[in-house]
Scaffold this motif. Sequence first.
Motif, short mmCIF file in Angstrom:
data_model
loop_
_atom_site.label_atom_id
_atom_site.label_comp_id
_atom_site.label_asym_id
_atom_site.label_seq_id
_atom_site.Cartn_x
_atom_site.Cartn_y
_atom_site.Cartn_z
N LEU A 62 0.82 -1.21 0.00
CA LEU A 62 0.00 0.00 0.00
C LEU A 62 0.85 1.26 0.00
CD1 LEU A 62 -2.72 -1.15 2.56
CD2 LEU A 62 -3.05 -0.79 0.10
N GLN A 63 1.95 1.27 0.76
CA GLN A 63 2.81 2.45 0.82
C GLN A 63 3.47 2.73 -0.53
OE1 GLN A 63 5.46 1.61 4.10
NE2 GLN A 63 4.07 2.55 5.58
N THR A 64 3.91 1.70 -1.21
CA THR A 64 4.55 1.84 -2.52
C THR A 64 3.62 2.53 -3.51
OG1 THR A 64 5.91 -0.10 -2.15
CG2 THR A 64 5.60 0.56 -4.43
N ARG A 65 2.33 2.30 -3.40
CA ARG A 65 1.33 2.86 -4.31
C ARG A 65 0.72 4.16 -3.79
NH1 ARG A 65 2.41 -2.10 -4.65
NH2 ARG A 65 2.22 -3.27 -6.59
N GLY A 66 1.18 4.63 -2.63
CA GLY A 66 0.66 5.87 -2.07
C GLY A 66 -0.75 5.76 -1.52
N LEU A 67 -1.16 4.56 -1.11
CA LEU A 67 -2.52 4.32 -0.64
C LEU A 67 -2.62 4.17 0.88
CD1 LEU A 67 -3.52 1.64 -3.32
CD2 LEU A 67 -3.83 4.12 -3.44
#
Length: 85
Positions: A62-67
């Motif tokens: 989720l962090q990698t995708r900015g979510l």
Amino acid sequence: MSIFDFAAGSDVASETALCSRKACRAQASWQLLWNNPKIHTPERRKTWLACADHRDWLEDYLQTRGLWKETLPLAGDGGSLEQDI
């Protein structure tokens, strides 16, 4: 168990909450709160559940995708729970 068992506002004991990682059937102990700013309002929070083994993997995804917004322990007090897969 069906997806309707996790409807908003329903009381679900943490013993029945399963990890959201594909093919994992372990008991969840964490809630990962997230939203997609392209399609959700800023205050909206979707929830994935995670077992101890998959918490870091799901959080990183989720962090990698900015979510990703927040990770919280899964309440064992019978509080309400919503799971979005």
